[in-house]
Design a protein around this motif. Structure first.
Motif, PDB file in Angstrom:
ATOM      1  N   ALA A  61       0.835  -1.210   0.000  1.00 58.62           N
ATOM      2  CA  ALA A  61       0.000   0.000   0.000  1.00 58.62           C
ATOM      3  C   ALA A  61       0.864   1.254   0.000  1.00 58.62           C
ATOM      4  O   ALA A  61       0.543   2.248  -0.672  1.00 58.62           O
ATOM      5  CB  ALA A  61      -0.928  -0.010   1.214  1.00 58.62           C
ATOM      6  N   ALA A  65       0.937   4.373  -2.767  1.00 58.00           N
ATOM      7  CA  ALA A  65       0.724   5.750  -2.317  1.00 58.00           C
ATOM      8  C   ALA A  65       1.927   6.640  -2.655  1.00 58.00           C
ATOM      9  O   ALA A  65       1.754   7.780  -3.112  1.00 58.00           O
ATOM     10  CB  ALA A  65       0.448   5.779  -0.821  1.00 58.00           C
ATOM     11  N   LEU A  69       2.135   9.964  -5.023  1.00 53.74           N
ATOM     12  CA  LEU A  69       2.686  11.201  -4.491  1.00 53.74           C
ATOM     13  C   LEU A  69       3.853  11.703  -5.336  1.00 53.74           C
ATOM     14  O   LEU A  69       3.983  12.903  -5.604  1.00 53.74           O
ATOM     15  CB  LEU A  69       3.134  10.998  -3.034  1.00 53.74           C
ATOM     16  CG  LEU A  69       3.737  12.206  -2.333  1.00 53.74           C
ATOM     17  CD1 LEU A  69       2.681  13.302  -2.166  1.00 53.74           C
ATOM     18  CD2 LEU A  69       4.300  11.806  -0.983  1.00 53.74           C
TER      19      LEU A  69
END
Length: 138
Positions: A61, A65, A69
């Motif tokens: 995860a 992410a 970003l």
């Protein structure tokens, strides 16, 4: 483990009988210590496997992410640099490398710290075995 009642000691028992009882008790103590070490090891392995599973899921995860970003930061810095997205990629890449190096340094420092739990357990078990052998020798 349930506590065992104190054995009845016959005041007329001979020394060889007392030594035999002490030897039997010492053997039982060593067996119990080994059994306890096995149980502690099995529990530790179960906990480690469960923790590794959760860490793996968190890592997956986190990668997703951080990728999102990174794309966002590259776009933002590239837009601020007059739509030169290569500048954004370069700036964000260098920042991520610096953060990665700091994290690696911290991880290596943490791994180099000594762990005392298993060493103490092994040393205690060695002490119990040597004590039981010395009792048997007498």
């Amino acid at each position: 483990m349930a506590a065992r009642p104190a054995p009845h000691v016959d005041p007329d028992a001979a020394i060889p009988d007392l030594v035999r009882r002490l030897t039997d008790d010492s053997k039982r103590l060593v067996r119990d210590e080994v059994r306890l070490a096995k149980l502690e090891t099995a529990d530790s392995l179960r906990r480690s496997a469960r923790g590794a599973l959760w860490l793996g899921l968190a890592f997956g995860a986190g990668v997703v992410a951080l990728t999102a970003l990174t794309v966002m930061l590259v776009s933002l810095v590239g837009r601020l640099a007059g739509r030169h997205y290569w500048v954004g990629a370069l700036v964000v890449g260098v920042l991520e490398l610096v953060v990665a190096l700091l994290l690696v340094k911290r991880g290596l420092r943490t791994l180099s710290a000594p762990s005392y739990t298993f060493e103490e357990s092994r040393e205690e078990l060695r002490g119990t075995v040597s004590w039981a052998k010395s009792v048997q020798a007498h």
